[in-house]
Motif scaffolding. Structure first.
Motif, PDB file in Angstrom:
ATOM      1  N   ILE A  95      -3.062   4.798   5.400  1.00  0.00           N
ATOM      2  CA  ILE A  95      -4.234   4.277   4.682  1.00  0.00           C
ATOM      3  C   ILE A  95      -4.360   2.783   4.949  1.00  0.00           C
ATOM      4  CG2 ILE A  95      -5.218   3.850   2.378  1.00  0.00           C
ATOM      5  CD1 ILE A  95      -3.858   6.419   1.436  1.00  0.00           C
ATOM      6  N   GLU A  96      -3.230   2.087   4.908  1.00  0.00           N
ATOM      7  CA  GLU A  96      -3.249   0.639   5.086  1.00  0.00           C
ATOM      8  C   GLU A  96      -3.796   0.251   6.463  1.00  0.00           C
ATOM      9  OE1 GLU A  96       0.564  -1.229   4.785  1.00  0.00           O
ATOM     10  OE2 GLU A  96      -0.306  -3.208   4.510  1.00  0.00           O
ATOM     11  N   ASN A 118      -4.424   2.458  -4.619  1.00  0.00           N
ATOM     12  CA  ASN A 118      -3.398   2.745  -3.602  1.00  0.00           C
ATOM     13  C   ASN A 118      -2.287   1.706  -3.562  1.00  0.00           C
ATOM     14  OD1 ASN A 118      -4.540   5.119  -2.564  1.00  0.00           O
ATOM     15  ND2 ASN A 118      -6.002   3.927  -1.349  1.00  0.00           N
ATOM     16  N   LEU A 119      -2.426   0.641  -4.343  1.00  0.00           N
ATOM     17  CA  LEU A 119      -1.388  -0.397  -4.321  1.00  0.00           C
ATOM     18  C   LEU A 119      -0.253  -0.023  -5.275  1.00  0.00           C
ATOM     19  CD1 LEU A 119      -0.639  -3.253  -3.204  1.00  0.00           C
ATOM     20  CD2 LEU A 119      -1.615  -4.189  -5.305  1.00  0.00           C
ATOM     21  N   SER A 178      -9.026  -7.564   0.123  1.00  0.00           N
ATOM     22  CA  SER A 178      -8.002  -7.821  -0.897  1.00  0.00           C
ATOM     23  C   SER A 178      -7.574  -6.511  -1.547  1.00  0.00           C
ATOM     24  CB  SER A 178      -8.561  -8.755  -1.975  1.00  0.00           C
ATOM     25  OG  SER A 178      -7.695  -8.801  -3.086  1.00  0.00           O
ATOM     26  N   CYS A 179      -6.281  -6.422  -1.873  1.00  0.00           N
ATOM     27  CA  CYS A 179      -5.764  -5.232  -2.566  1.00  0.00           C
ATOM     28  C   CYS A 179      -5.902  -5.394  -4.086  1.00  0.00           C
ATOM     29  CB  CYS A 179      -4.296  -5.015  -2.236  1.00  0.00           C
ATOM     30  SG  CYS A 179      -3.946  -4.872  -0.486  1.00  0.00           S
ATOM     31  N   CYS A 213       0.851  -1.193   0.000  1.00  0.00           N
ATOM     32  CA  CYS A 213       0.000   0.000   0.000  1.00  0.00           C
ATOM     33  C   CYS A 213       0.890   1.248   0.000  1.00  0.00           C
ATOM     34  CB  CYS A 213      -0.871  -0.030   1.253  1.00  0.00           C
ATOM     35  SG  CYS A 213      -2.182   1.196   1.241  1.00  0.00           S
ATOM     36  N   CYS A 234      -6.330  -2.120  -6.442  1.00  0.00           N
ATOM     37  CA  CYS A 234      -6.611  -0.882  -5.710  1.00  0.00           C
ATOM     38  C   CYS A 234      -5.669   0.223  -6.198  1.00  0.00           C
ATOM     39  CB  CYS A 234      -6.413  -1.124  -4.214  1.00  0.00           C
ATOM     40  SG  CYS A 234      -6.608   0.354  -3.226  1.00  0.00           S
ATOM     41  N   CYS A 255      -7.475   0.559   6.451  1.00  0.00           N
ATOM     42  CA  CYS A 255      -8.187  -0.153   5.382  1.00  0.00           C
ATOM     43  C   CYS A 255      -8.826  -1.441   5.894  1.00  0.00           C
ATOM     44  CB  CYS A 255      -7.197  -0.477   4.256  1.00  0.00           C
ATOM     45  SG  CYS A 255      -7.991  -1.367   2.901  1.00  0.00           S
ATOM     46  N   LYS A 306     -10.503  -3.462   3.503  1.00  0.00           N
ATOM     47  CA  LYS A 306     -10.779  -4.276   2.312  1.00  0.00           C
ATOM     48  C   LYS A 306     -10.113  -5.649   2.452  1.00  0.00           C
ATOM     49  CE  LYS A 306     -10.639  -2.799  -1.869  1.00  0.00           C
ATOM     50  NZ  LYS A 306     -10.189  -2.204  -3.128  1.00  0.00           N
TER      51      LYS A 306
HETATM   52  S1  SF4 Z   1      -3.674  -0.979  -1.362  1.00  0.00           S
HETATM   53 FE1  SF4 Z   1      -5.866  -0.436  -1.203  1.00  0.00          FE
HETATM   54  S2  SF4 Z   1      -6.807  -2.310  -0.452  1.00  0.00           S
HETATM   55 FE2  SF4 Z   1      -4.641  -2.522  -0.071  1.00  0.00          FE
HETATM   56  S3  SF4 Z   1      -4.323  -1.807   2.036  1.00  0.00           S
HETATM   57 FE3  SF4 Z   1      -4.012  -0.043   0.661  1.00  0.00          FE
HETATM   58  S4  SF4 Z   1      -5.980   0.976   0.524  1.00  0.00           S
HETATM   59 FE4  SF4 Z   1      -6.343  -1.057   1.344  1.00  0.00          FE
END
Ligand code: SF4
Length: 314
Positions: free
Chosen positions: A39-40, A56-57, A47-48, A34, A54, A43, A45
């Motif tokens: 943010i991580e 943000n990945l 799955s990324c 991430c 995502c 989060c 969710k």
């Molecule tokens: S990449 Fe997206 S889904 Fe994965 S931890 Fe970050 S915000 Fe969450």
């Protein structure tokens, strides 16, 4: 990792200069994470990478490419292979990575795990659609050809995963036939601890997806008969499975797929001495424990490979 390679080179008796796998649970997630720790940590969710990658990945494969280049440039190292599972949905974000992989780190065959091709099971596995596999294959073939190498992808599939219907397996069998794949061995899903698919198997519900006010209902291929049928679809070319497949195709209203032509899945005849193999012994022989993330070794007309693939959680 480079130091480890040097240690292997300098201390392993009879080392031939070949590193058999520079990977981990997943081959190409080195330094992918991430973009923000903040943010991580907030989060929720599951799955990324599903249902899409995502934003943000960080999918930059540059550090991994650099690592590959440094590893194969080490004195005494002739070849560095990648035998871990490649997340091809992430790999296609970096064509340069696929080029590096295909041209320097594949020993003729690369195993990857689409696991299924229909939306039903794929959505339960949180895996991308088969179109992503096609895009990866296109890049892999292009870069292999560019390097003058004849190389093949070996895709892995699984039978009887929660979310899989008979129609899904039929679609997969037709896809396998069209693409010239024949499974040496097949695996059917078995519930194991700590897997989301196990929760689906036991509850018949998808804990990750809500429909109106309750969890999505999941069809679960349960019981010897249906599991045997799903495995038979994966090995449609095995004459021992033809009676079972013919019976299923008729029941499914797809008797048009029984016939002698290339467009048919199974022929109407039965070679002498086949179709009577003890089903119980076959089932025991080739089903292995499976936690919802893995695979069936396939071969093209050229070869077969032992199962050794594992997949990491994105
Ligand atoms: S990449 Fe997206 S889904 Fe994965 S931890 Fe970050 S915000 Fe969450």
């Amino acid at each position: 990792m480079l130091k480890e390679i040097e240690t292997v080179r300098d201390t392993v008796p009879g080392f031939t200069g070949v590193i058999s796998d520079l990977g981990g649970p997943t081959a190409n997630m080195y330094r992918l994470a991430c973009k923000s720790r903040e943010i991580e940590s907030a989060c929720r969710k599951p799955s990324c990478v599903f249902p899409g990658i995502c934003p943000n990945l960080n999918t930059d494969h540059a550090p991994l490419i650099e690592l590959y280049r440094k590893a194969r440039a080490l004195p005494g190292i002739k070849k560095v292979l990648i035998a871990s599972g490649v997340r091809y949905d992430l790999a296609i974000e970096s064509p340069e990575y696929v080029k590096e992989l295909a041209q320097h780190h594949v020993g003729g065959y690369l195993k990857i795990a689409p696991e299924a091709i229909s939306e039903g099971p794929l959505s339960k596995m949180m895996k991308p659609g088969i179109g992503t596999y096609d895009r990866f294959k296109e890049l892999f073939d292009r870069y292999s050809k560019e390097a003058g190498k004849q190389q093949y992808l070996i895709p892995y599939f699984i039978a009887a995963h929660p979310g899989t219907t008979d129609e899904d397996m039929l679609e997969l069998a037709l896809w396998l036939k069209k693409n010239g794949f024949r499974a040496d061995q097949v695996q059917a899903f078995l519930p194991s601890p700590m897997a989301t698919a196990t929760a689906m198997y036991h509850s018949g519900k998808n804990p990750l997806r809500r429909v109106t006010r309750s969890s999505e209902e999941v069809v679960v291929p349960r019981g010897l008969k249906v599991r045997r049928l799903h495995k038979a679809f994966l090995r449609y070319h095995d004459a021992n499975n033809w009676p079972l497949l013919r019976e299923a195709l008729r029941r499914m209203g797809r008797a048009d797929l029984i016939g002698p032509g290339k467009q048919h899945l199974v022929p109407p005849w039965q070679p002498a001495g086949t179709g009577m193999l003890a089903e119980g012994s076959r089932a025991r022989g080739d089903v292995r424990k499976h936690g919802g993330a893995s695979a069936a070794p396939f071969r093209t007309q050229h070869t077969g490979l032992p199962d050794g693939h594992r997949k990491g959680r994105p």
